[in-house]
Design a protein around this motif. Structure first.
Motif, PDB file in Angstrom:
ATOM      1  N   HIS A   2       0.828  -1.204   0.000  1.00  0.00           N
ATOM      2  CA  HIS A   2       0.000   0.000   0.000  1.00  0.00           C
ATOM      3  C   HIS A   2       0.868   1.263   0.000  1.00  0.00           C
ATOM      4  CE1 HIS A   2      -3.554   2.386   0.508  1.00  0.00           C
ATOM      5  NE2 HIS A   2      -3.078   2.926   1.615  1.00  0.00           N
ATOM      6  N   LYS A   3       1.991   1.233   0.731  1.00  0.00           N
ATOM      7  CA  LYS A   3       2.880   2.396   0.777  1.00  0.00           C
ATOM      8  C   LYS A   3       3.504   2.666  -0.582  1.00  0.00           C
ATOM      9  CE  LYS A   3       4.221   2.424   5.613  1.00  0.00           C
ATOM     10  NZ  LYS A   3       5.345   2.394   6.547  1.00  0.00           N
ATOM     11  N   SER A   4       3.847   1.609  -1.299  1.00  0.00           N
ATOM     12  CA  SER A   4       4.462   1.808  -2.613  1.00  0.00           C
ATOM     13  C   SER A   4       3.466   2.413  -3.596  1.00  0.00           C
ATOM     14  CB  SER A   4       5.018   0.499  -3.154  1.00  0.00           C
ATOM     15  OG  SER A   4       3.984  -0.437  -3.343  1.00  0.00           O
ATOM     16  N   GLU A   6       0.956   4.399  -2.753  1.00  0.00           N
ATOM     17  CA  GLU A   6       0.809   5.788  -2.334  1.00  0.00           C
ATOM     18  C   GLU A   6       2.006   6.633  -2.767  1.00  0.00           C
ATOM     19  OE1 GLU A   6      -1.756   7.416  -0.926  1.00  0.00           O
ATOM     20  OE2 GLU A   6      -2.889   5.554  -1.177  1.00  0.00           O
ATOM     21  N   ALA A   7       3.202   6.055  -2.731  1.00  0.00           N
ATOM     22  CA  ALA A   7       4.405   6.779  -3.125  1.00  0.00           C
ATOM     23  C   ALA A   7       4.421   7.066  -4.624  1.00  0.00           C
ATOM     24  CB  ALA A   7       5.640   5.980  -2.736  1.00  0.00           C
ATOM     25  N   LEU A   8       3.765   6.239  -5.405  1.00  0.00           N
ATOM     26  CA  LEU A   8       3.737   6.434  -6.851  1.00  0.00           C
ATOM     27  C   LEU A   8       2.635   7.370  -7.328  1.00  0.00           C
ATOM     28  CD1 LEU A   8       4.439   2.855  -8.180  1.00  0.00           C
ATOM     29  CD2 LEU A   8       5.948   4.827  -8.264  1.00  0.00           C
ATOM     30  N   LYS A   9       1.678   7.671  -6.475  1.00  0.00           N
ATOM     31  CA  LYS A   9       0.545   8.490  -6.906  1.00  0.00           C
ATOM     32  C   LYS A   9       0.961   9.877  -7.390  1.00  0.00           C
ATOM     33  CE  LYS A   9      -3.621   6.766  -4.745  1.00  0.00           C
ATOM     34  NZ  LYS A   9      -4.670   7.043  -3.777  1.00  0.00           N
ATOM     35  N   LYS A  10       1.804  10.575  -6.644  1.00  0.00           N
ATOM     36  CA  LYS A  10       2.188  11.936  -7.017  1.00  0.00           C
ATOM     37  C   LYS A  10       2.953  11.983  -8.340  1.00  0.00           C
ATOM     38  CE  LYS A  10       2.056  14.230  -2.582  1.00  0.00           C
ATOM     39  NZ  LYS A  10       2.793  15.002  -1.589  1.00  0.00           N
TER      40      LYS A  10
END
Length: 64
Positions: A2-4, A6-10
């Motif tokens: 899930h963190k990865s 979220e990190a790719l969204k921006k």
């Protein structure tokens, strides 16, 4: 996982905005050929991706 995501969204949203901007610029100038517009969208997406994958910049940060 899930963190990865979220990190790719921006970065992905930034790349999509660049792609959409190039597509809209051509469309607003009167180009309506779908193949040309698709190529513009791809080109707008590839530019920021290649900048993010700039190997010499990454290699310069590696300590020897």
């Amino acid at each position: 996982m899930h963190k990865s995501i979220e990190a790719l969204k921006k970065p992905v949203m930034s790349w999509l905005r660049a792609s959409l901007a190039s597509l809209l610029a051509l469309y607003m100038s009167g180009v309506t050929d779908s193949k040309i517009l698709a190529n513009a969208a791809i080109a707008g997406f590839i530019g920021p991706v290649l900048k993010a994958l700039d190997v010499p910049a990454i290699a310069g940060k590696v300590k020897k």
